[in-house]
Design a protein around this motif. Structure first.
Motif, PDB file in Angstrom:
ATOM      1  N   GLN A 107       0.829  -1.211   0.000  1.00 27.88           N
ATOM      2  CA  GLN A 107       0.000   0.000   0.000  1.00 27.88           C
ATOM      3  C   GLN A 107       0.864   1.262   0.000  1.00 27.88           C
ATOM      4  OE1 GLN A 107      -3.451   0.454  -0.254  1.00 27.88           O
ATOM      5  NE2 GLN A 107      -3.309  -1.661  -0.917  1.00 27.88           N
ATOM      6  N   ILE A 108       2.035   1.182   0.606  1.00 27.63           N
ATOM      7  CA  ILE A 108       2.941   2.344   0.540  1.00 27.63           C
ATOM      8  C   ILE A 108       3.309   2.586  -0.920  1.00 27.63           C
ATOM      9  CG2 ILE A 108       5.227   3.238   1.155  1.00 27.63           C
ATOM     10  CD1 ILE A 108       5.041   1.573   3.723  1.00 27.63           C
ATOM     11  N   GLU A 109       3.619   1.488  -1.605  1.00 25.59           N
ATOM     12  CA  GLU A 109       3.964   1.601  -3.029  1.00 25.59           C
ATOM     13  C   GLU A 109       2.803   2.240  -3.794  1.00 25.59           C
ATOM     14  OE1 GLU A 109       6.501   1.407  -4.636  1.00 25.59           O
ATOM     15  OE2 GLU A 109       6.468   0.132  -6.401  1.00 25.59           O
ATOM     16  N   HIS A 110       1.598   1.797  -3.486  1.00 28.31           N
ATOM     17  CA  HIS A 110       0.427   2.322  -4.191  1.00 28.31           C
ATOM     18  C   HIS A 110       0.254   3.814  -3.927  1.00 28.31           C
ATOM     19  CE1 HIS A 110      -3.556   2.471  -5.961  1.00 28.31           C
ATOM     20  NE2 HIS A 110      -3.956   3.127  -4.883  1.00 28.31           N
ATOM     21  N   TRP A 111       0.229   4.199  -2.636  1.00 32.29           N
ATOM     22  CA  TRP A 111      -0.094   5.584  -2.299  1.00 32.29           C
ATOM     23  C   TRP A 111       1.057   6.539  -2.545  1.00 32.29           C
ATOM     24  CZ3 TRP A 111      -4.855   6.601  -2.512  1.00 32.29           C
ATOM     25  CH2 TRP A 111      -5.812   5.662  -2.111  1.00 32.29           C
ATOM     26  N   SER A 112       2.265   6.016  -2.727  1.00 32.32           N
ATOM     27  CA  SER A 112       3.360   6.946  -3.004  1.00 32.32           C
ATOM     28  C   SER A 112       3.726   6.953  -4.476  1.00 32.32           C
ATOM     29  CB  SER A 112       4.594   6.625  -2.153  1.00 32.32           C
ATOM     30  OG  SER A 112       5.023   5.314  -2.407  1.00 32.32           O
ATOM     31  N   GLY A 113       3.167   6.039  -5.252  1.00 34.42           N
ATOM     32  CA  GLY A 113       3.589   6.003  -6.649  1.00 34.42           C
ATOM     33  C   GLY A 113       2.491   5.838  -7.675  1.00 34.42           C
ATOM     34  N   PHE A 114       1.532   5.007  -7.378  1.00 32.08           N
ATOM     35  CA  PHE A 114       0.602   4.614  -8.435  1.00 32.08           C
ATOM     36  C   PHE A 114      -0.782   5.248  -8.344  1.00 32.08           C
ATOM     37  CE2 PHE A 114       3.741   1.278  -8.562  1.00 32.08           C
ATOM     38  CZ  PHE A 114       3.918   1.111  -9.919  1.00 32.08           C
ATOM     39  N   ALA A 115      -1.173   5.662  -7.144  1.00 33.15           N
ATOM     40  CA  ALA A 115      -2.540   6.170  -6.973  1.00 33.15           C
ATOM     41  C   ALA A 115      -2.736   7.439  -7.797  1.00 33.15           C
ATOM     42  CB  ALA A 115      -2.803   6.458  -5.502  1.00 33.15           C
ATOM     43  N   GLU A 116      -3.896   7.559  -8.412  1.00 28.72           N
ATOM     44  CA  GLU A 116      -4.149   8.756  -9.221  1.00 28.72           C
ATOM     45  C   GLU A 116      -4.297   9.979  -8.326  1.00 28.72           C
ATOM     46  OE1 GLU A 116      -7.349   7.896 -11.943  1.00 28.72           O
ATOM     47  OE2 GLU A 116      -6.115   6.314 -12.837  1.00 28.72           O
ATOM     48  N   LYS A 117      -4.963   9.804  -7.190  1.00 29.91           N
ATOM     49  CA  LYS A 117      -5.134  10.921  -6.247  1.00 29.91           C
ATOM     50  C   LYS A 117      -4.330  10.613  -5.001  1.00 29.91           C
ATOM     51  CE  LYS A 117      -9.855  12.433  -7.040  1.00 29.91           C
ATOM     52  NZ  LYS A 117     -11.178  12.240  -6.477  1.00 29.91           N
ATOM     53  N   PRO A 118      -3.512  11.559  -4.531  1.00 28.60           N
ATOM     54  CA  PRO A 118      -2.742  11.283  -3.314  1.00 28.60           C
ATOM     55  C   PRO A 118      -3.647  11.123  -2.094  1.00 28.60           C
ATOM     56  CG  PRO A 118      -2.376  13.549  -4.079  1.00 28.60           C
ATOM     57  CD  PRO A 118      -3.293  12.901  -5.076  1.00 28.60           C
ATOM     58  N   ASN A 119      -3.191  10.354  -1.140  1.00 26.97           N
ATOM     59  CA  ASN A 119      -3.940  10.196   0.107  1.00 26.97           C
ATOM     60  C   ASN A 119      -2.910  10.143   1.243  1.00 26.97           C
ATOM     61  OD1 ASN A 119      -5.331   9.291   2.363  1.00 26.97           O
ATOM     62  ND2 ASN A 119      -6.748   8.037   1.160  1.00 26.97           N
ATOM     63  N   PRO A 120      -2.494  11.329   1.717  1.00 27.18           N
ATOM     64  CA  PRO A 120      -1.418  11.373   2.720  1.00 27.18           C
ATOM     65  C   PRO A 120      -1.763  10.594   3.980  1.00 27.18           C
ATOM     66  CG  PRO A 120      -1.953  13.589   1.920  1.00 27.18           C
ATOM     67  CD  PRO A 120      -2.985  12.663   1.333  1.00 27.18           C
ATOM     68  N   ALA A 121      -3.046  10.570   4.363  1.00 27.86           N
ATOM     69  CA  ALA A 121      -3.407   9.853   5.601  1.00 27.86           C
ATOM     70  C   ALA A 121      -3.176   8.350   5.432  1.00 27.86           C
ATOM     71  CB  ALA A 121      -4.859  10.137   5.958  1.00 27.86           C
ATOM     72  N   ALA A 122      -3.564   7.829   4.263  1.00 28.16           N
ATOM     73  CA  ALA A 122      -3.357   6.392   4.016  1.00 28.16           C
ATOM     74  C   ALA A 122      -1.864   6.077   3.980  1.00 28.16           C
ATOM     75  CB  ALA A 122      -4.029   5.985   2.700  1.00 28.16           C
ATOM     76  N   LEU A 123      -1.119   6.946   3.295  1.00 25.01           N
ATOM     77  CA  LEU A 123       0.328   6.723   3.197  1.00 25.01           C
ATOM     78  C   LEU A 123       0.959   6.721   4.597  1.00 25.01           C
ATOM     79  CD1 LEU A 123       2.771   6.344   1.381  1.00 25.01           C
ATOM     80  CD2 LEU A 123       2.865   8.827   1.074  1.00 25.01           C
ATOM     81  N   ALA A 124       0.577   7.693   5.415  1.00 21.58           N
ATOM     82  CA  ALA A 124       1.151   7.790   6.764  1.00 21.58           C
ATOM     83  C   ALA A 124       0.797   6.552   7.589  1.00 21.58           C
ATOM     84  CB  ALA A 124       0.632   9.052   7.462  1.00 21.58           C
ATOM     85  N   ARG A 125      -0.432   6.108   7.455  1.00 21.03           N
ATOM     86  CA  ARG A 125      -0.880   4.929   8.215  1.00 21.03           C
ATOM     87  C   ARG A 125      -0.073   3.680   7.829  1.00 21.03           C
ATOM     88  NH1 ARG A 125      -2.837   2.337  12.280  1.00 21.03           N
ATOM     89  NH2 ARG A 125      -4.080   0.518  11.821  1.00 21.03           N
ATOM     90  N   HIS A 126       0.088   3.453   6.529  1.00 24.21           N
ATOM     91  CA  HIS A 126       0.819   2.245   6.103  1.00 24.21           C
ATOM     92  C   HIS A 126       2.310   2.373   6.431  1.00 24.21           C
ATOM     93  CE1 HIS A 126      -2.689   0.350   4.492  1.00 24.21           C
ATOM     94  NE2 HIS A 126      -2.982   1.438   3.796  1.00 24.21           N
ATOM     95  N   ARG A 127       2.847   3.595   6.359  1.00 21.00           N
ATOM     96  CA  ARG A 127       4.257   3.784   6.748  1.00 21.00           C
ATOM     97  C   ARG A 127       4.436   3.502   8.245  1.00 21.00           C
ATOM     98  NH1 ARG A 127       5.993   8.305   3.047  1.00 21.00           N
ATOM     99  NH2 ARG A 127       6.964   7.130   1.345  1.00 21.00           N
ATOM    100  N   GLU A 128       3.473   3.943   9.039  1.00 16.05           N
ATOM    101  CA  GLU A 128       3.572   3.726  10.491  1.00 16.05           C
ATOM    102  C   GLU A 128       3.601   2.219  10.792  1.00 16.05           C
ATOM    103  OE1 GLU A 128       0.259   5.491  12.680  1.00 16.05           O
ATOM    104  OE2 GLU A 128       0.560   3.945  14.221  1.00 16.05           O
ATOM    105  N   ILE A 129       2.718   1.485  10.127  1.00 13.84           N
ATOM    106  CA  ILE A 129       2.673   0.029  10.388  1.00 13.84           C
ATOM    107  C   ILE A 129       3.938  -0.641   9.845  1.00 13.84           C
ATOM    108  CG2 ILE A 129       1.381  -2.105   9.963  1.00 13.84           C
ATOM    109  CD1 ILE A 129      -1.156  -0.342   9.887  1.00 13.84           C
ATOM    110  N   ALA A 130       4.424  -0.163   8.699  1.00 17.09           N
ATOM    111  CA  ALA A 130       5.656  -0.739   8.132  1.00 17.09           C
ATOM    112  C   ALA A 130       6.839  -0.473   9.068  1.00 17.09           C
ATOM    113  CB  ALA A 130       5.916  -0.155   6.746  1.00 17.09           C
ATOM    114  N   ASN A 131       6.883   0.721   9.656  1.00 16.82           N
ATOM    115  CA  ASN A 131       7.983   1.022  10.584  1.00 16.82           C
ATOM    116  C   ASN A 131       7.896   0.140  11.824  1.00 16.82           C
ATOM    117  OD1 ASN A 131       9.548   2.934   9.208  1.00 16.82           O
ATOM    118  ND2 ASN A 131       8.021   4.521   9.629  1.00 16.82           N
TER     119      ASN A 131
END
Ligand SMILES: N[C@@H](CCC(=O)N[C@@H](CS)C(=O)NCC(=O)O)C(=O)O
Length: 205
Positions: A107-131
């Motif tokens: 999902q980090i890959e999706h929200w930081s590269g492929f998604a048509e519309k950015p979603n910073p909240a989703a990106l932050a959430r998946h980064r937090e879990i990945a960390n």
């Protein structure tokens, strides 16, 4: 000869890593998932789920990368645990990878590269879990070289490809010395080099 249907993806890399470790011969059949070849009826006949990788012996078309790793490890007697008491541990790592690491890193890959519309909240959430996952994995390696002990197994192969591209995902291994050391040990394996030369996925899409 076995056929591997795949593309330049994280999950395909796992299977190629194991095929290189075991020196199994295979024919690689590229399925370009960026141009939609996974939806072609010919490929849907191989995997109705429309996803790669698929390993086929001509009769059985096996999908799900970690399940392919497990079957191939049983078949070749390579990459399982020496200690039968650690069998459940190995399975737990395969499930952890498929249900936690893979989805969140993906999902980090999706929200930081492929998604048509950015979603910073989703990106932050998946980064937090990945960390959190990175800290957990680092901790698990406190007193061992590999995830199931001192032997390199398919658990390590399953966990490697997403961690291998942590930089690309904007994730850091700073302070995670055990995990960094493990990553380097896996990268240093001749079979890993061969697999990465064959495929070098920077994304799962
Ligand atoms: N759980 C599956 C996931 C497979 C998967 O997500 N494959 C991606 C590429 S790595 C795919 O084929 N995507 C194309 C699509 O879903 O349309 C596995 O581990 O093999």
């Amino acid at each position: 000869m076995m056929k591997l249907y795949g593309f330049n993806t994280i999950n395909t890399l796992k299977v190629v890593m194991l095929l290189q470790e075991t020196n199994e011969e295979f024919e690689f059949i590229p399925v370009n998932i960026r141009t939609g070849e996974q939806h072609h009826p010919d490929f849907r006949a191989v995997n109705p789920a429309g996803q790669v990788p698929v390993l086929s012996d001509g009769t059985l078309h096996q999908s799900e990368s970690n399940s392919i790793l497990f079957s191939l490890a049983k078949k070749t007697s390579w990459g399982l645990v020496d200690d039968p008491n650690r069998y459940d541990e190995l399975l737990a790592w395969l499930f952890y990878q498929a249900s936690t690491q893979g989805p969140h890193f993906g999902q980090i890959e999706h929200w930081s590269g492929f998604a048509e519309k950015p979603n910073p909240a989703a990106l932050a959430r998946h980064r937090e879990i990945a960390n959190r996952s990175i800290a957990y994995l680092n901790n698990q390696l406190t007193d061992k070289q590999y995830f199931c002990g001192e032997t390199y197994t398919i658990a390590d192969i399953a966990l490697f490809p997403w961690l291998n591209i942590h930089d690309h995902l904007g994730l850091s291994l700073e302070g995670a010395e055990n995990l960094s050391g493990w990553l380097q040990r896996v990268r240093n394996r001749p079979a890993t080099s061969k697999a990465r030369a064959f495929l070098n996925p920077s994304s799962f899409y």
